[in-house]
Scaffold this motif. Sequence first.
Motif, short mmCIF file in Angstrom:
data_model
loop_
_atom_site.label_atom_id
_atom_site.label_comp_id
_atom_site.label_asym_id
_atom_site.label_seq_id
_atom_site.Cartn_x
_atom_site.Cartn_y
_atom_site.Cartn_z
N LYS A 109 0.82 -1.22 0.00
CA LYS A 109 0.00 0.00 0.00
C LYS A 109 0.86 1.27 0.00
CE LYS A 109 -3.65 2.21 2.51
NZ LYS A 109 -4.68 2.27 3.41
N HIS A 110 1.98 1.24 0.76
CA HIS A 110 2.83 2.44 0.87
C HIS A 110 3.47 2.77 -0.46
CE1 HIS A 110 2.24 2.39 5.15
NE2 HIS A 110 2.59 1.12 5.19
N SER A 113 0.87 4.34 -2.66
CA SER A 113 0.57 5.72 -2.27
C SER A 113 1.68 6.68 -2.73
CB SER A 113 0.41 5.77 -0.75
OG SER A 113 0.25 7.10 -0.36
N THR A 117 1.46 9.90 -5.46
CA THR A 117 1.95 11.27 -5.24
C THR A 117 2.85 11.72 -6.38
OG1 THR A 117 1.94 10.73 -2.89
CG2 THR A 117 3.07 12.73 -3.50
N ASP A 155 -6.08 6.12 -5.75
CA ASP A 155 -5.24 6.96 -4.90
C ASP A 155 -4.56 8.05 -5.75
OD1 ASP A 155 -3.68 7.18 -2.16
OD2 ASP A 155 -2.16 7.26 -3.72
N LYS A 159 -5.32 12.21 -5.84
CA LYS A 159 -4.30 13.25 -5.61
C LYS A 159 -4.31 14.28 -6.74
CE LYS A 159 -1.56 10.51 -2.48
NZ LYS A 159 -0.80 9.28 -2.36
#
Length: 806
Positions: A109-110, A113, A117, A155, A159
């Motif tokens: 997940k990290h 994410s 970004t 995600d 953003k």
Amino acid sequence: MAAAGSASWQPQEEGLKEICGLLEQQISPSSSADKSQIWQQLQHYSQFPDFNNYLAFILARAEGKSVEIRQAAGLLLKNNLRTAYKMMSPAHQQYIKSELLPCLGAADKHIRSTVGTIISVVVQQGGILGWPELLQAFINCLDSNDLNHMEGAMDALSKICEDIPQVLDSDVPGLAERPINIFLPRLFQFFQSPHASLRKLSLGSVNQYIMLMPSALYASVDKYLHGLFGLANDPAAEVRKLVCAAFVQLIEVRPSVLEPHMKNVIEYMLQVNKDTDDEVALEACEFWSAYCDAQLPPEILREYLPRLIPILLSNMAYADDDESLAEAEEDESLPDRDQDLKPRFHTSRFHGSEDAEDDDDDSFNVWNLRKCSAAALDVLSNVFGDEILPTLMPIIQAKLAATGDEAWKDREAAVLALGAVGEGCINGLYPHLSEIVAFLIPLLDDKFPLIRSISCWTLSRFSKYIVQDSGHQKGYEQFDAALMGLLRRILDTNKRVQEAACSAFATLEEEAAEELAPRLEVILQHLMCAFGKYQRRNLRIVYDAIGTLADAVGGELNQPVYLEILMPPLIAKWHQVPNSDKDLFPLLECFTSIAQALGTGFTQFAQPVFQRCINIIQTQQLAKVDPVSAGVQYDKEFIVCSLDLLSGLTEGLGSGIESLVSQSNLRDLLLQCCMDDASDVRQSAFALLGDLARVCPVHLHPRLSEFLDIAAKQLNTPKLKETISVANNACWAIGELAIKVRKEISPIVMTVISCLVPILQHAEGLNKSLVENSAITLGRLAWVCPDLVSPHMEHFMQSWCIALSM
């Protein structure tokens, strides 16, 4: 490192190892390596054209490395791309983009994410057009039914919606429709996803478009509202919070959309205002103020007040985890930490009728459910007035009557509520004012510090009426009791109470003005006693209370008995605080008020004060170009505060300041300040120019034409609206100079008139004070140079008369 190649770029093992090693040291908490050295080494690598390719490779493919290292590479890549993306070779840009897309569905997940970004940064830098594969990749992931891929794309998309929403609502060559039209139906579909993460991300993304309201969203607004009601009782608090946020934003920007459903929305908001999750309840609570601000018909809300008011009151009690509870235990002997000192802002001097209003200074400004509920009650009381009292007062009375230590938070909330409606419901409360004040004064001595502090605030909300009633015996006794009660609390041992009491006292001072004169000695004794014992943060509020007192009583202060109490501690502090210390600002402001109040009585203190202001301005102007030889870092606020104190001195001493000005280089320093690039420095400089013009124009004479040229330039700027206060003060200064130098003003008369006339002709969009000052200055120029001004009267006569009659 590898030579820059094409799409077949491959990292070299050696470079990869070095960079991973550095990143490992950078993120390791126990690493003994010097972090700034690692940072310099990474900056050094940034000079290699393919360094960012390495970072992309580590993020996307370094499977053997820890997630933390891969994430660190990603974050560094994001920061580099923010500054360097447009300068990179297309091949390197392409390589990085091709590595990012497959990671949208990464297992971790990290990593997903971080990739989201970076994608948003690339789109910010290169646009959607520069990455045609991206939209298709998003669609493939969103439609894939694989949770990792759906979540990764969602995600990244969320953003983009947050950072640059307009990008998706614009025409893209080669696409039949705008990207938002393609994504909206999919976002609505995710509202019903079994996965909370997708419901949250999709709703958050659509909410970003409420302000822009693209036609695609406007056309499907019923579908959106249907979706919101469908998510209203979502098990995930984060989703419920976003539903509330959507309703609040809609009522702010598109109330018409909600009007047909208003009763359902209000019912829902009442329910979630009691949500077990404080953040959801806080978001819901924002709705009531937003409703009133939207100027919707109050009748719809009126029928819900008997249900809404009790909810607001119960939410006004301190939560168990409120940080104020811990702070309230702080004794005065505990020194303030640097982080306790809130940044302070000095408002530059302004000549005119429209001073900015001070907001209630809430130094503990963490917004929470308690404060939001009190603010909502305040707004409701201003809309509905005394109508809310029959519902409100029985609850307040019941809470105030609650006895026992465990009920103190209820009693405190009741006092807060009374203060919150103190303005809006004053007509209904006024007949009971003496009972209310009589009830509040003993609470100033309550054993709970937060009850003492809120009682100070609530008392200050009624101060205008307490002062109004002081004309008769009973009213005066009450005024005196309130005054003495607040003075007692100023010397409280608790920091939080000291702060509340000092602020409340400053409010009372403003209302009472010369009524304070008979009590000056005892007031000064208390304030100077506080001055001696307060820690740094609260000391600033004492300065404010002393300054406000001087403004309120004016020349009454100019008596030896008062000056003996007031001045020695202030002068001692004046000698103690160095020129580079920001604690000097409130002291300079305080001296400004005292100098104006004492008038010529300040003469005995004037010379050292004047000289220090000159020294500070000189040092700061040097620091601006050469901080090393100045010995201080440049900070324009020192200049602004010093200029304002010089204005206060000039106003106070009148022509008595002439001897000080004649022996200084103030004229040249002031000219430099009038040309400063910072508007607040110019604003204060022109205020001082006007003040000096009134009392000693002869000392401005040698550089008069330069002062006049620069002042005229302030009125002739395309950015007039942004620097309105500068223009206002410059305009006023020109008028003051005109009266004194008469015909010598003639070289700039036509320039100034050509700027003033448009201001008068387009007055409706401008600040009232600027219009007034423009009209007065125009009149003054006509008076001293009638031969130059009269031929043009037909152009401005009508608008000039209108401006003067405003």
